[in-house]
Scaffold this active site. Structure first.
Site, PDB file in Angstrom:
ATOM      1  N   GLY A 319      -5.642  12.158  -1.355  1.00  0.00           N
ATOM      2  CA  GLY A 319      -6.801  11.626  -2.064  1.00  0.00           C
ATOM      3  C   GLY A 319      -6.386  10.970  -3.367  1.00  0.00           C
ATOM      4  O   GLY A 319      -5.283  10.423  -3.483  1.00  0.00           O
ATOM      5  N   SER A 320      -7.258  11.092  -4.377  1.00  0.00           N
ATOM      6  CA  SER A 320      -7.137  10.269  -5.590  1.00  0.00           C
ATOM      7  C   SER A 320      -5.865  10.502  -6.388  1.00  0.00           C
ATOM      8  O   SER A 320      -5.503   9.672  -7.212  1.00  0.00           O
ATOM      9  CB  SER A 320      -8.342  10.519  -6.496  1.00  0.00           C
ATOM     10  OG  SER A 320      -9.500  10.308  -5.762  1.00  0.00           O
ATOM     11  N   THR A 321      -5.199  11.626  -6.209  1.00  0.00           N
ATOM     12  CA  THR A 321      -3.945  11.821  -6.948  1.00  0.00           C
ATOM     13  C   THR A 321      -2.958  10.723  -6.598  1.00  0.00           C
ATOM     14  O   THR A 321      -2.070  10.401  -7.386  1.00  0.00           O
ATOM     15  CB  THR A 321      -3.319  13.193  -6.637  1.00  0.00           C
ATOM     16  OG1 THR A 321      -3.240  13.337  -5.232  1.00  0.00           O
ATOM     17  CG2 THR A 321      -4.151  14.330  -7.221  1.00  0.00           C
ATOM     18  N   LYS A 323      -3.673   7.644  -6.502  1.00  0.00           N
ATOM     19  CA  LYS A 323      -3.970   6.426  -7.279  1.00  0.00           C
ATOM     20  C   LYS A 323      -2.930   6.222  -8.358  1.00  0.00           C
ATOM     21  O   LYS A 323      -2.705   5.102  -8.816  1.00  0.00           O
ATOM     22  CB  LYS A 323      -5.369   6.528  -7.908  1.00  0.00           C
ATOM     23  CG  LYS A 323      -6.460   6.280  -6.879  1.00  0.00           C
ATOM     24  CD  LYS A 323      -7.844   6.569  -7.429  1.00  0.00           C
ATOM     25  CE  LYS A 323      -8.879   6.403  -6.328  1.00  0.00           C
ATOM     26  NZ  LYS A 323     -10.116   7.144  -6.596  1.00  0.00           N
TER      27      LYS A 323
END
Lengths: 600, 466
Positions: A319-321, A323
């Site tokens: 997920g967003s980690t 990014k």
């Protein structure tokens, strides 16, 4: 001299007798000498030629080859605290035949006088010393066989007491037993042995060769009553004990992290959770905690699926980690800076794919820092699509995604990073925000280690050193790192991460006295059968102190109920990071925090 | 005298009128006294002539060869023939006058065997005795004491006249029977290892069956010698020797000592054989003996298991069989040169009571084939030396006694060694002069003393020239 008739007959008779006598004497002697010749021949066959291989058979009958077992090495933590060690225990065995045959036996009492003890009394004494039921003990020592166990794995103190009883036919057989004095602390890393001593899990399994050592041997000849024959050859090859394996794990932090993740998993009724703590400048793993950790002293009490270290065996979509990888790539490639302006639409469509965010919004004038700070998929795709597919892949790969870290734990998962040409129309964009790619929590932690270490990725290090039985220490050297992004780009990424905490959505993350940076992650969790999604993977990864990051802490919780967002891990992160910084006496930050503008 | 018709027969049937004729002519220096003696009148008519002419014939036989050798057509063939012709005179020592060598051969061989025995008793018993918590020299010192006593007894008996020995015969046998009966029928008797053959009086214990061997030999010799040629009649041959022997052997068998009874039977057979009983008497005796052996073997599970063990089947965990196998292991381990004195490994309880019946195995292990052959050679020397004593004497008493003793010592040695080497099943018979056992050692030394007394007395034929 002509004899008369009568004398002649008599004389003939006598001479015949004498003749017979002489002949018989010769035959008699001949017979005796023949008998002696027969045994001479037989002796020649038996001794000289030894046709039957009797000498060989005699030696093999008398020879006893004993193994002098090497003591298995210890596993200790970074401070030398023992996590696994082998101790001497005794199996109390019995020759039931010898015991049953002796109705009574003699023993010297305390005054040195010989007493006669009945078998029943002996059994009663043995029972009380061992603390077992008399029925079982009596059953074990009675019979016609030559071997049976009375008790297994008794301590040396107990063994001394048992042998002092002097019961006939009772013996003590030393065995090695593996004990784990810290119990479940680091149990998922240390692993355990099977009841027969074969390593079944963890470092016990992967470090088996170092730990095992070389058994020695003793070959001697014994008399029929078991005595060593002093005149026969007696060869001893001493055993070489196994090496001690010293880990980078700090068992205090490991314990703290295990408690923290246990509580967190319970609180959110999650499937599982784990915490990884890495030393940024060295790649040393300080802790790798799982909830519900196995106690190696009793592995059976934990379900088989929970006995390993999920930080290395479980690949999840981050997920967003992820990014942060996209941001690092775009900054390092000069596509953007943290304060660049991006007009973010409510939804963003490109190449026929539409992306939206976790929260509804209209057109927003965001800085890049603001996009990362509120973890916007739309903005991330807008920035990330400026990179070629190959670049997106290369940066992911260079940050270690899709590759095994080489940590010496069994069953390491390398995750899934498909080749760019195999990405489908949506996947080429979703990899930018951590979907359509899977990786282990350890791999995620090593991405942030890279950022914390000025853009140089190191290999995670779990083994500090090997120590020989004589105390010689063989340090395990860290391999040179891989430079992923430039230090200048790295500083910008660090500022970006600190702003997430100071100005973005992760304001709950606070460690008093230290500048902290990090990133939340909330990913849809693919179903275990791989079709569709079920629940979420919530995580938070951060580092401190931001002016010169020393430690990286990652908290991952799989399928939490209720608040499924990564930010829900903030309290756990705060307490573990605080504990780490205090434990290692990291000086508090003296510089001002960075808080980049989120909007323009 | 030289041409007495009897002589050619005495030469073992060698047809050699030519050699007889050449005897006087080609008489060598060595044969002169023999020839002279042969020409002298016999001191006693009849018997003297036979004995002397026999001896003279042998001597001439020996000296005739140089003459006829030149005439021999094939040299190799004749030298082989010469070897066989001179074989018996050489073995008997009858080709030269008595010089007392037999006496010293017997004495030397006996003392050598006794010393080897004492040494090996110490070596083979020490380990077991120590493990029993006793003084390691315990058995050795006891055995040495018996040995010393036996040697004294041997010298006393060797100084005893033949007449006195003859007088001793009857009382000796009666005493032996009484002692044997005491073993079986009184509480003084004691069983050791299943054999009731020990007599314990006070602190002293002994095996009367050993004494019975010597008593039986002396008594048979006295009885059969007096019968003279009457022994050719089978009734005289059997009565009273067989019934008396049956009593002795029966008493021993009542004590379950099969080994000793086998040796006693051998002594009785030897006595009758050397006494001159007709050969056909031995045929039914032999058949009876074989039948008895089969019956005895089949009626006792102990004996059948010994025999099955001898056939190589140790599976039933039979101790005797394991003992026999470990005896063979010991011999084989010794190899050619042995593992060294005192260094036996099999004596470490692999062979139980290694100092008794299986002591030969320990000799073989420690001293190798070299050591065992020396022991066998010593027995051979003893046999030949006793034989030399016998052939010098015409007195049937001496012949029978010595024959019995020779059969006893050599026969028992053979049975023991054959048992250890696996030629015979395990029969509990000690190795004469070597195995541990005070009674056995003393009595064998005493028996040798009797033979020595005959070796000391010059045969009548040789007393005449002096």
């Amino acid at each position: 001299m002509a004899p008369t008739n009568s004398r002649g007959r008599n004389s003939t008779l006598r001479s015949r007798t004498a003749k017979t006598a002489t002949r018989r004497l010769r035959i008699g002697l001949g017979l005796m000498l023949a008998l002696l010749l027969i045994i001479t021949g037989k002796l020649f066959l038996v001794q000289g030629l030894d046709m039957g291989g009797m000498a060989e058979a005699a030696i093999s009958q008398r020879t006893v080859a004993q193994t002098l077992p090497a003591t298995r090495g210890e596993i200790v933590d970074a401070n030398g605290k023992v996590l696994a060690r082998s101790v001497i225990r005794y199996d109390i065995t019995v020759s039931p035949k010898n015991n049953t045959d002796a109705a009574s036996f003699n023993r010297r009492n305390a005054e040195g006088k010989v007493e006669e003890i009945s078998r029943d009394q002996g059994i009663a004494e043995l029972t009380s010393v061992l603390g077992l039921s008399e029925t079982n003990v009596r059953k074990a020592v009675t019979g016609n066989s030559n071997f049976a166990y009375v008790a297994k794995g008794v301590t040396p103190e107990l063994e001394t007491k048992v042998m002092a009883l002097g019961l006939p036919g009772i013996y003590a057989q030393p065995t090695s037993q593996r004990v784990y004095p810290q119990g479940a602390v680091a149990g998922s890393l240390v692993g355990f042995l099977g009841s027969d001593g074969t390593p079944l899990a963890g470092l016990e399994q992967t470090m088996n060769q170092k730990l095992t050592g070389t058994d020695g041997s003793r070959t001697y000849q014994r008399g029929a009553n078991g005595i060593v024959i002093p005149t026969a050859p007696d060869e001893i090859t001493p055993a070489v004990d196994g090496q001690t394996v010293k880990l980078t794990i700090n068992s205090d932090i490991q314990y703290y992290a295990q408690q923290a993740i246990n509580d967190q998993v319970k609180k959110f009724s999650a499937q599982w959770g784990n915490i990884v703590v890495v030393e940024a400048k060295t790649g040393r793993i300080v802790a790798m905690a799982d909830n519900n950790t196995v106690d190696p002293n009793d592995p059976g009490a934990t379900a088989a699926i929970d006995r390993g270290a999920r930080s290395v065996t479980a690949a999840v979509e981050p997920g967003s980690t992820e990014k942060t990888v996209t941001a690092s790539a775009a900054i390092n490639e000069g596509k953007i800076t943290p304060i660049s302006h991006v007009l973010v639409p409510p939804t963003y469509s490109t190449h026929g794919q539409t992306f939206s965010d976790a929260f509804e919004h209209g057109y927003q004038r965001r800085t890049f820092a603001g996009i990362i700070g509120d973890s916007m998929n739309t903005g991330t795709v807008m920035v990330g699509e400026q990179l070629s597919k190959q670049k997106r892949y290369d940066y992911l790969h260079n940050f270690g995604i899709g590759q095994r870290t080489g940590i010496p734990l069994p069953g390491e998962n390398k995750g899934i990073l498909a080749q760019p040409e195999q990405w489908d129309g949506r996947q080429e964009f979703t990899v930018l925000f951590g979907q359509g790619v899977s990786q282990t929590p350890l791999q995620t932690a090593m991405v942030y280690q890279t950022i914390a270490n000025n853009g140089v990725r190191l290999k995670p290090q779990l083994i500090d050193s090997y120590i020989d039985p004589d105390g010689t220490v063989h340090k395990v050297a860290q391999q040179p790192g891989t430079k992923v992004i430039s230090p200048q780009s790295d500083q910008q990424v660090k500022d970006l991460l600190e702003s997430v905490v100071t100005a973005g959505d992760a304001k709950d993350v606070k460690v008093a006295g230290y500048r902290v940076g990090g990133k939340t992650g909330t990913a849809e969790a693919p179903k275990d059968n791989g079709v569709g999604f079920e629940g979420y993977t919530a995580s938070f990864v951060g580092m401190a102190p931001m002016e010169d990051p020393q430690y990286v802490v990652l908290v991952t919780v799989q399928r939490p109920q209720g608040n499924i967002y990564g930010i829900s891990q903030a309290p756990v992160f705060n307490s573990v990071m605080g504990q780490v910084l205090h434990t290692y006496n990291v000086p508090p930050s003296t510089t001002k925090s960075v808080a980049l503008a989120q909007m323009y | 005298m030289v041409t007495t018709p009897v002589r050619p027969n005495l030469r073992g049937g060698t047809p050699s009128t030519a050699r007889a004729a050449s005897t006087a002519a080609s008489a060598s220096k060595r044969s002169v006294p023999a020839a002279l003696r042969a020409l002298k009148p016999a001191p006693r008519p009849g018997a003297g002539r036979d004995g002397r002419s026999g001896a003279a014939g042998k001597r001439t036989g020996a000296t005739a060869r140089p003459g006829s050798q030149t005439a021999a057509r094939t040299k190799g063939n004749s030298s082989l023939r010469r070897f066989f012709r001179e074989f018996w005179p050489r073995v008997e020592g009858s080709n030269r006058p008595s010089n007392g060598s037999s006496y010293y051969l017997i004495l030397g061989a006996t003392l050598a065997l006794t010393c080897v025995g004492l040494m090996m008793v110490l070596s083979s018993s020490a380990v077991e005795v120590i493990s029993q918590g006793k003084d390691p020299y315990n058995l050795f010192l006891r055995e040495s004491a018996f040995g010393a006593f036996g040697v004294v007894l041997m010298f006393v008996l060797s100084r005893t006249s033949i007449r006195r020995l003859k007088k001793l015969a009857w009382p000796a046998l009666l005493l032996a029977i009484v002692l044997l009966a005491m073993v079986i029928f009184t509480p003084l008797g004691e069983s050791v290892g299943g054999n009731r053959n020990w007599l314990r009086i006070g602190g002293f214990s002994a095996q009367p069956s050993e004494a019975a061997k010597l008593a039986l030999a002396l008594w048979m010799a006295a009885v059969l010698a007096r019968k003279g040629t009457l022994i050719l009649q089978w009734k005289h041959a059997i009565i009273p020797v067989v019934p008396a022997a049956a009593v002795v052997i029966g008493l021993v068998l009542l004590g379950h000592d099969l080994g000793t009874s086998v040796i006693l039977m051998g002594i009785v057979a030897a006595g009758l054989y050397f006494g001159g009983a007709r050969a056909r008497l031995f045929i039914p005796a032999g058949v009876f003996g074989v039948l008895a052996a089969v019956v005895l073997a089949l009626t006792s599970s102990n004996r059948t298991s010994r025999i099955s063990g001898w056939m190589g089947n140790c599976d039933d965990g039979n101790d005797l069989c394991l003992q026999a196998r470990n005896g063979l292991y010991a011999l084989a381990s010794g190899g050619w040169w042995g593992v060294g004195l005192g260094q036996s490994r099999q004596k470490w309880n692999w062979i139980p009571e290694a100092h008794n019946d299986f002591i030969f195995a320990i000799i073989g292990e420690e001293l190798g084939l070299l050591g065992t052959l020396v022991v066998v050679l010593l027995y051979g020397i003893l046999a030949v030396a006793i034989f030399r004593v016998i052939v010098r004497h015409r007195d049937p008493f001496i012949r029978i006694v010595c024959g019995c003793i020779m059969a006893w010592i050599i026969g028992q040695a053979f049975v023991n060694i054959a048992m250890v080497t696996g030629l015979l099943p395990v029969i509990g018979v000690p190795l004469p002069l070597i195995s541990n056992g005070g009674s056995a050692l003393t009595l064998v030394l005493a028996a040798v003393g009797v033979v020595l007394s005959f070796a000391r007395s010059r045969p009548e034929s040789e007393k005449i020239p002096s």
